[in-house]
Design an enzyme around this catalytic site. Structure first.
Site, PDB file in Angstrom:
ATOM      1  N   TRP A   1     -13.875   8.485   5.088  1.00 19.64           N
ATOM      2  CA  TRP A   1     -14.501   7.734   6.185  1.00 19.64           C
ATOM      3  C   TRP A   1     -14.359   8.520   7.465  1.00 19.64           C
ATOM      4  O   TRP A   1     -13.591   9.482   7.537  1.00 19.64           O
ATOM      5  CB  TRP A   1     -13.909   6.333   6.301  1.00 19.64           C
TER       6      TRP A   1
ATOM      7  N   GLU B   1      -3.136  10.519   3.034  1.00 14.37           N
ATOM      8  CA  GLU B   1      -4.291  10.625   3.925  1.00 14.37           C
ATOM      9  C   GLU B   1      -4.370  12.044   4.481  1.00 14.37           C
ATOM     10  O   GLU B   1      -3.341  12.685   4.705  1.00 14.37           O
ATOM     11  CB  GLU B   1      -4.191   9.620   5.072  1.00 14.37           C
TER      12      GLU B   1
ATOM     13  N   GLU C   1       0.820  -1.212   0.000  1.00 14.57           N
ATOM     14  CA  GLU C   1       0.000   0.000   0.000  1.00 14.57           C
ATOM     15  C   GLU C   1       0.851   1.258   0.000  1.00 14.57           C
ATOM     16  O   GLU C   1       1.887   1.308   0.654  1.00 14.57           O
ATOM     17  CB  GLU C   1      -0.872  -0.061   1.266  1.00 14.57           C
TER      18      GLU C   1
ATOM     19  N   ARG D   1      -7.521   3.556  -5.050  1.00 11.35           N
ATOM     20  CA  ARG D   1      -8.709   3.600  -4.181  1.00 11.35           C
ATOM     21  C   ARG D   1      -8.837   4.976  -3.560  1.00 11.35           C
ATOM     22  O   ARG D   1      -7.885   5.511  -2.998  1.00 11.35           O
ATOM     23  CB  ARG D   1      -8.598   2.544  -3.079  1.00 11.35           C
TER      24      ARG D   1
END
Ligand SMILES: *[C@@H]1O[C@H](CO)[C@@H](O)[C@H](O)[C@H]1NC(C)=O
Ligand SMILES: *[C@@H]1O[C@H](CO)[C@@H](O)[C@H](O)[C@H]1NC(C)=O
Ligand SMILES: *[C@@H]1O[C@H](CO)[C@@H](O)[C@H](O)[C@H]1NC(C)=O
Ligand SMILES: *[C@@H]1O[C@H](CO)[C@@H](O)[C@H](O)[C@H]1NC(C)=O
Ligand SMILES: *[C@@H]1O[C@H](CO)[C@@H](O)[C@H](O)[C@H]1NC(C)=O
Ligand SMILES: *[C@@H]1O[C@H](CO)[C@@H](O)[C@H](O)[C@H]1NC(C)=O
Ligand SMILES: *[C@@H]1O[C@H](CO)[C@@H](O)[C@H](O)[C@H]1NC(C)=O
Ligand SMILES: *[C@@H]1O[C@H](CO)[C@@H](O)[C@H](O)[C@H]1NC(C)=O
Length: 367
Positions: free
Chosen positions: A210, A126, A122, A206
């Site tokens: 959230w 963020e 990954e 992706r």
């Protein structure tokens, strides 16, 4: 200015079982055989989210709203439990991905743009909604989350009110994180535990949002990491993705896991060359809506005006036609009446003539 303040949250984060990305795999090839081949991008493609996107190329999780607006794709959290995301159906094996986006505001709200593989390699961007000038870069190899020294955050420009270009440039030698035209960070292969923790398997893109600060669904550690408790009354909270420019450094049609072992090494990934379906799909317009949206405002107005004009002309033609017909009808009717009257008059005259015996055979009994 660069800062390395992540250790402050590392203590809290260390309690947590997994990374804070939206990690998921259906088939982990490191301990499962027969994981399906992955469609490759195998070239360059751009995606503009100011117009409808192909649902063949972008799979969405529908928990939460993703709206298509002129500004781009708008991912919205409105209430507890919302976490709208999209993931590309195609994969890249080393490549470059630029995401032009605006992060979401809101305490506890996490916006993310990541690359991830099926064996949980990954590379992340963020954004914490509580801090509009901070950005977090991170990476994981084979889902190893035992150590939290990989994340690095940076103090940058306003990431919530302005669109910026977040680029990950990923080769087998190094990963670079670029903020607009500035390289924030570089990670060399050997720096990631001698390559063991280095992301090196085909990854897809992706994007999502959230709520780490949703106390209903998260441990206190996550809430703390996310910057605090989310107050949904302050919402809705939205992140906007305008464009994605993706380049796969191979010319693959597909990637295969056949022959993969526990090493998760890039050398064990099979690159199947050919023309990828993703490239073909990416290069064609998507649906009437898409073609319509692809037109300039002027052209759209022109077409609407054209249609309205056509309708108006039809209406006028129909009206004129009806009036004409009615007029013609009236004329015919009058002519008919006149004719009837004339005939009636003639008949009457004829009867009178006969009755008067003008032609000599009226009163035949009189003969
Ligand atoms: C494979 O490994 C992953 C990550 O370690 C684990 O979550 C999963 O349960 C394993 N699957 C199998 C079939 O062993
Ligand atoms: C992809 O785009 C880059 C520039 O962004 C260019 O250098 C490269 O040649 C392109 N590759 C292909 C296969 O078109
Ligand atoms: C947002 O959530 C509130 C309840 O929290 C609900 O009443 C409203 O309909 C939701 N709006 C949308 C657009 O989902
Ligand atoms: C935002 O984050 C940066 C670095 O992560 C930190 O220096 C700054 O104090 C934070 N600002 C706020 C308002 O929390
Ligand atoms: C996971 O990474 C840590 C360091 O980042 C390392 O000490 C550990 O050995 C790794 N685990 C595996 C299974 O490779
Ligand atoms: C995004 O940033 C990268 C790295 O600086 C740059 O190469 C690329 O051209 C930029 N893309 C756009 C669309 O600005
Ligand atoms: C796939 O194509 C690339 C570039 O054209 C080439 O270097 C590579 O050897 C090919 N791989 C296979 C397995 O044919
Ligand atoms: C969408 O964005 C692209 C790139 O920013 C631009 O070229 C195109 O004209 C835009 N389309 C619409 C319908 O606004």
């Amino acid at each position: 200015m660069v800062s390395f303040t992540f250790s402050a949250v590392a203590a809290v984060s260390a309690l947590l079982p997994i990374a804070f990305a939206q990690t998921h795999t259906n088939c982990n090839p490191l301990n499962t055989t027969g994981c399906p081949n992955m469609p490759a991008l195998g070239g360059n493609a751009s995606f503009h989210f100011n117009t409808t996107w192909s649902d063949k190329l972008w799979k969405s999780t529908n928990n939460g709203q993703i709206a298509q607006k002129d500004e781009g794709a708008i991912f919205t959290i409105n209430q507890s439990g919302d976490s709208p995301t999209i993931a590309s159906s195609f994969y890249l094996l080393f490549g470059r991905v630029s995401v032009i986006m605006k992060a979401a505001p809101g305490t506890g709200i996490i916006s993310s743009a990541i690359l991830q593989s099926e064996d949980l390699d990954e590379i992340d961007w963020e954004f914490l909604g509580s801090n509009k000038t901070s950005i977090l870069t991170n990476y994981f190899g084979k889902g190893n989350t035992t150590s939290y020294d990989r994340g690095k955050d940076f103090v940058i420009d306003n990431v919530q009110e302005k669109f910026h270009n977040y680029t990950i440039d990923w080769t087998k030698e190094r990963i670079q994180w670029w903020f607009d035209d500035r390289m924030l960070r570089e990670l060399k292969y050997e720096e990631a535990l001698g390559g063991k923790n280095y992301p090196q398997t085909p990854m897809n893109i992706r994007l999502g949002i959230w709520s780490g600060g949703d106390v209903k669904n998260n441990d206190p550690g996550v809430v703390a990491w996310a910057g605090g408790k989310t107050d949904f009354k302050q919402g809705p909270f939205s992140m906007t993705v305008r464009d994605i420019y993706a380049e796969d450094y191979t010319t693959a049609k597909e990637y295969s896991w056949e022959g993969m072992d526990a090493s998760g090494s890039w050398q064990k990934v099979k690159v199947l060359n050919g023309t990828s379906e993703a490239l073909t799909e990416a290069r064609k317009p998507h649906g009437v809506q898409n073609r319509w949206n692809a037109l300039s405002k002027g052209a759209q107005i022109g077409i609407i005006a054209g249609i309205l004009g056509f309708v108006a002309i039809c209406a006028i033609l129909i009206t004129v036609c009806c009036i004409k017909q009615r007029r013609a009808g009236r004329r015919e009717h009058a002519a008919l009446l006149a004719q009837e009257n004339k005939e009636a008059a003639e008949l009457l005259a004829y009867k009178n003539q006969m009755a008067s015996g003008r032609f000599g055979y009226g009163n035949s009994n009189r003969v």
